[in-house]
Design an enzyme around this catalytic site. Structure first.
Site, mmCIF file in Angstrom:
data_model
loop_
_atom_site.group_PDB
_atom_site.id
_atom_site.type_symbol
_atom_site.label_atom_id
_atom_site.label_comp_id
_atom_site.label_asym_id
_atom_site.label_seq_id
_atom_site.Cartn_x
_atom_site.Cartn_y
_atom_site.Cartn_z
ATOM 1 N N PHE A 106 76.512 39.990 -3.259
ATOM 2 C CA PHE A 106 77.175 39.492 -4.334
ATOM 3 C C PHE A 106 76.398 38.418 -4.651
ATOM 4 O O PHE A 106 75.461 37.466 -3.456
ATOM 5 C CB PHE A 106 78.728 38.777 -3.720
ATOM 6 N N GLY A 139 82.941 41.076 1.704
ATOM 7 C CA GLY A 139 82.255 40.360 2.084
ATOM 8 C C GLY A 139 81.047 40.611 1.835
ATOM 9 O O GLY A 139 80.330 41.709 2.422
ATOM 10 N N ASP A 140 80.412 39.975 1.626
ATOM 11 C CA ASP A 140 78.646 39.683 1.648
ATOM 12 C C ASP A 140 78.237 40.756 1.280
ATOM 13 O O ASP A 140 78.410 40.354 -0.499
ATOM 14 C CB ASP A 140 78.024 39.727 3.485
ATOM 15 N N HIS A 141 77.322 41.667 1.509
ATOM 16 C CA HIS A 141 77.159 43.199 0.798
ATOM 17 C C HIS A 141 77.825 44.091 0.314
ATOM 18 O O HIS A 141 78.165 45.356 0.827
ATOM 19 C CB HIS A 141 76.067 43.748 1.619
ATOM 20 N N TRP A 142 79.217 43.476 -0.380
ATOM 21 C CA TRP A 142 80.462 44.252 -0.246
ATOM 22 C C TRP A 142 79.890 44.729 -2.322
ATOM 23 O O TRP A 142 80.845 46.280 -2.470
ATOM 24 C CB TRP A 142 81.686 43.762 -0.630
#
Ligand code: MG
Ligand code: MG
Ligand code: MG
Lengths: 719, 719
Positions: free
Chosen positions: B217, B311-314
């Protein structure tokens, strides 16, 4: 010192002796009647000018009844009703008072009415609806769950101001005064003849006080006789098929009721005026000024003066329009609600003199238990006085029932003091103007000078929570040593900034309104012209939502100039690191909190040249920004107060880049102000507080005097 | 009662003994490593599932350095600069951190960049600008006083989350982790091989916890390493020429950087998503799910489970999108910030189980002097618990440095209690669902179910003054006995209301945003469908600026349904006679003030069917309206609180016209709620207050019990 003159008092039938006593005591040189009072014959020979209130459009029910088709008309809009099936019946008079208004069934509805589908904005074809006289309803062929309105013409069968006075004073027996439309030929002829006759019959009257000419501002009552709609600037009651056919011919396109009812907003001054509405105003100004001139000429032909009341039927006269001077009036008189409305009168050109009717009006709504007429008179004078020092009225006066004033303990003393100060100002200024800053400040909005001192107002000096934080800007300006222009976006595009007279532009209002400017802010010419102006050393002061229009990544289109934008949620993801630093020229005199009124929310600073002077949590309220050689100041709101006058004064000098000039003439205490008359070498130092104040006086940058001022005192100093 | 299972604990190299002790004490059945911690070899044989955090896009600087053209990219937008003459130079990296981002000089700027004149919105032709590599500036041929931006591609040379963790934990020696773009063929092949190798080398790992797949994100830092821009839902870092060329082919029109940078708003979720951005999301979902499936298949082929961290690279996985289930994941794990973010995880379909990482994260920003980890854990659990009772997670867990938690006095006791209650819920629900009201409630906005439980959020559970009065609506709903759907305006037009399941629509947000709906409200089909729905007995709840879009005389386009509109100044001339009458079903349980949060200003009631329940001066804050057979409720704002949960529950039953159903299962005290499991005949009564509370329990409309609850107690009652 002058002890007499410049003052008009009201009188009444039962007040002969008292009128004469007060006339002597206060030095009045004019007497007047009012709506509901009568000038007693005994006073006609008094040593004073006699004003007679003259109503061109009412007080002649016989004529109105004999000519029902020439009764005044108003465009109304019905309730907005949602259709639930394929037909809908809308009762036109629902929500209106049938004693005030009556559907015009004389002129063809299909020609003059409009049914609009408000869900699409489309006009419903005339074969899809029918007016039913028996029920007063319009039946419409509808699309289910669309909303509809009917715009229609109604006759004003009770003059709105007469109705208002009737209700306010609880009159019982007075017959409702019908209206008639002086613009129509039959009535026009009648009214002129009547005016001539009246002049002949009133040889002792010196001044015919027109209240006013032909068209009442919009004032409509609901079924419970409560005020339903009031717009002091409204043109909705200035229409008739006769006028509108002439308008069509003049303007060259077809009239639509929507030009007047305007989605139900009735062209509120807050609406960005449409081209068609501006055309209509232009047409009305031309026609009204022509006909008014004929009335004034009649008055002059009998050796009397003609005075116009700025109120009631003032619509179409537009004292700041380009046709007003043609009327040839001797004077304008108007109600002084505050500094702004004072300037609204005193700045008028094209008349020999101006007169302000101070508050309170002698009516039982103030002169009653719990009322505070003395307090109101003092507040009124404090606001009027500082504005009069900049742009004086020639005369002041009062209105209403003299009896109420004379019987109120201490009230006559109060106005005696007011009148004394007013005469003193004239004596000391000797016809000259007070010192002004060496540059002009321009208030920029969609109305410009046509509505000089009228910005952000709903109804003459009436407080609204939505506007006071903007009206404050003008109220402050009304008494400041600043030459104020009111300009439009067209003026900007036409080069009004080119001659260098204007050093500071103020844009103040809510987004979307005529006072902020709405779509004008995405006009390339407007934004580039103002950016260049500031970059080259000009100043820009924004209040509320200046330059607001969501476009291409910004809400404030001049966010670069202002150093702020408003968070409309789209940039919540962008971190802001706004910090306050209140050390600034603008706040140098200020102790304690700044009052931003309602205070625009969600303002954040951005760019690299801002300084935030006040914050509310993470949001900013007062921000300065440098932009090339120029400066800007942003206020979240600026209600009127002596402190805010000072803050605005400093903000203006800062924005103009002329901080060094400010103390040419200056008083230090924020509750005090000064007006300097260079011609007579006299300085008025005024205390705007109701408590005593100390202040230091600066002349040419140097402290010359320390003054101890009484509450509300005006002290004259020679220099 | 269950004493073991459903719990994941973090561990670290120096914590072997303590991990084993706490695993036994708390009954943990899974252990995990975290970013910055290591799973000690000694624990690989422990009696627990082992999770290994797996980063597909980083922790391989060697690869990244060897393949600089396959480093991840992000669309950036330069500062917006006003031209003062005919040329302008914009330094691209100004305001960005050069350790995080580096201009992409490999791909052709003329093909992939865009210079836009923001004063007109027009694209500047590519022959009117040039990129100067030596200075990192773009020189533009400009129109004076127009504003310009450059949209350009930059390489993400430091993974944003690694950078965040690095800064937050003040890491010193750790090398900056570069990123690589798994979507590109070379890297894709490498990453798959690496994953296989990794699986072979880690036979003791049971669960590969992907953190996450391919696109971070949007999280950008400024020159001072401060957060500059964060949007948890942002797609700006999911681009590369490789991807965009594929997109162009798939979508059939030419890509423009503006689809991503979006005037500098980067498609914030508050923006009404453009068609092009929605197309891009669709494309990314298809491609990401395909490639993610390949990764998951590899994991499965080694007999391991695949878990995704939400989260992170979702970005691009979109767990509520129509391609997510294709990935074939075993589990999703995510951070539980509150009830809303809990539901964001627990409502996901297409996985075998869900796991929530409760707060606080064991990081030194909370486990420090002045920090309150126990308080945070309790607040977190109070919000999560009520939502878990409606839609349970299968597992919970914690993250960070176990050492910090184990050394904080009393903290382990706190989470032991939490874990116990969590297991109790599962034991008593026996896989069944809690009782729900016999109708559905639909949250209507531009995103619908794709962003289920994500409305009005900026960044995962982060408080903002601008949003908490709206997020509160979802937080209340997250723990209410209500089946909530999230629907779009397209769904409305496609007949989602037809089957009668939805009885109440909620529209909540600021005007102009995707959550209110902006121009959708002048879509004839939308407004007529909703009017018909309410007229026939449906309910409509508006919060803030529902149905807002200034058009044809109204700001709220459903003002007829709502009984309110907002004063945008245009109707200031219209008198309002709003009076309050607080006697109503909705407020029956409520003592004292209602909290409207920021509270939308300038709301007035209109029409003939309203009742005002709360006012602030002359403005309204809570209004109900009847509309045919239906009902509406307007809230000026609804931040989360136990009292507001109750008010919303009542408002929903009122709007649905099913007040009589409400006490089927009910507890009287507003700080208490209940969840009823009909299958097991068990009722959980929870006390959401940190003080003791008394409450009466109603079953089938009759009071069956009086309960004295301890602070925060969850009491199980059989019925
Ligand atoms: Mg007078
Ligand atoms: Mg932030
Ligand atoms: Mg009013």
């Amino acid at each position: 010192m002058e002890q007499r003159g410049r003052l008009t008092l009201p009188t009444d039938a039962d007040m002969v002796e008292e009128t004469l006593r007060l006339k002597e005591l206060l030095g009045a040189d004019a007497l007047r009647d009012c709506d509901g009072t009568t000038m007693p014959d005994e006073l006609l020979s008094a040593d004073a000018k006699k004003y007679a209130t003259y109503y061109t459009t009412r007080k002649d029910n016989e004529w109105a009844k004999a000519n029902p088709e020439e009764i005044q008309q108003e465009y109304l809009i019905s309730d907005r009703i949602t259709a639930r099936s394929n037909t809908l019946r809308i009762r036109l008079m629902k929500g209106f008072h049938t004693e005030q208004l009556k559907v015009n069934e004389i002129d063809d509805p299909k020609r003059w009415w409009e049914v609009i589908d408000r869900t699409t904005g489309e006009v419903v074809p005339t074969d899809q609806w029918e007016y039913d006289k028996t029920t007063g309803e319009v039946e419409i062929h509808t699309i289910p769950y669309h909303q509809y309105t009917v715009s229609f013409l109604a006759f004003l069968i009770w003059d709105p101001v007469h109705m208002y006075n009737f209700i306010t004073n609880d009159w019982k027996d007075a017959p409702h005064q019908l209206t008639f439309d002086v613009r129509q030929p039959k009535t026009q002829k009648h009214v002129k003849e009547k005016l001539k006759q009246w002049c002949i019959e009133h040889p002792d009257i010196d001044v015919v006080r027109f209240t006013t000419f032909f068209h009442q501002f919009t004032l409509t009552f609901d079924e419970q006789k409560r005020e339903k709609y009031v717009e002091w600037f409204g043109y909705s009651a200035s229409v008739s098929p006769y006028i509108l056919e002439k308008f069509e011919k003049w303007v060259g396109y077809k009239f639509r009721p929507e030009f007047i009812v305007d989605q139900g907003y009735h062209n509120s001054m807050f609406r960005v005026p449409s081209k068609e509405f501006k055309d209509f105003i232009e047409f009305q100004m031309i026609e009204v000024s022509k006909l008014a001139k004929e009335m004034v000429d009649i008055v002059h032909s009998y050796g009397k003066e003609a005075m116009m009341f700025l109120g009631d039927h003032w619509i179409g006269t537009e004292p700041y329009g380009k046709y007003f001077a043609n009327i040839g009036l001797d004077a304008v008189v108007g109600s002084v609600g505050d500094g702004v409305t004072m300037r609204m009168i005193s700045d008028i050109k094209g008349v020999k003199y101006t007169e302000g009717r101070l508050l309170p009006y002698f009516f039982p709504d103030v002169f009653c238990e719990g009322g505070d007429p003395i307090g109101e008179a003092e507040e009124n004078w404090l606001k009027a006085r500082r504005a009069i020092l900049r742009s004086p009225l020639d005369r002041i006066g009062y209105g209403g029932y003299l009896k109420l004033a004379s019987e109120w303990d201490g009230f006559i003393d109060t106005i005696q003091h007011v009148v004394g100060e007013f005469r003193q100002i004239h004596e000391n200024m000797q016809g000259s103007s007070a010192y002004m800053a060496p540059f002009k400040v321009a208030v920029l909005n969609c109305w410009g000078n046509l509505r000089r001192w009228m910005a952000n107002q709903v109804h003459h000096a009436i407080w609204h929570r939505e506007i006071y934080s903007y009206v404050g800007v003008l109220e402050c300006l009304s008494g400041m040593p600043i030459d104020v222009e009111f300009i439009t976006f067209e003026d900007i595009k036409n080069g009004i900034l080119d001659n260098g007279e204007i050093k500071v532009i103020i844009n103040s209002g809510d987004a979307g309104t005529a006072f902020s400017g709405d779509k004008n802010w995405i006009d390339e010419k407007v934004v580039t012209t103002i950016r260049r102006f500031v970059d080259n050393g000009g100043g820009f002061i924004g209040v509320g939502e200046p330059s607001a229009y969501q476009f291409e990544g910004r809400y404030f289109q001049l966010s670069d100039v202002l150093g702020v934008d408003r968070e409309m949620n789209f940039s919540l993801s962008t971190d802001k690191y706004n910090e306050m630093d209140p050390e600034h020229f603008i706040l140098e005199d200020i102790d304690g909190e700044v009052d931003f009124g309602e205070g625009m929310s969600r303002i954040y600073a951005q760019g690299e040249n801002y300084q935030i002077l006040c914050m509310d949590g993470e949001y900013s309220q007062l921000v300065v920004n440098t932009y090339g050689k120029g400066h800007s100041v942003y206020f979240a709101g600026l209600p009127y107060s002596p402190q805010n006058c000072r803050i605005l004064l400093r903000a203006i000098y800062y924005a103009a880049g002329m901080e060094d000039e400010m103390k040419k003439f200056y008083v230090t205490n924020v509750d005090t102000e000064l007006a300097v008359f260079e011609k007579t070498k006299k300085i008025a130092v005024i205390n705007n507080a109701k408590e005593a104040r100390e202040t230091d006086l600066y002349v040419h940058g140097k402290k010359v005097m320390h003054l101890d001022l009484e509450p509300m005192e005006m002290r004259w100093v020679e220099y």
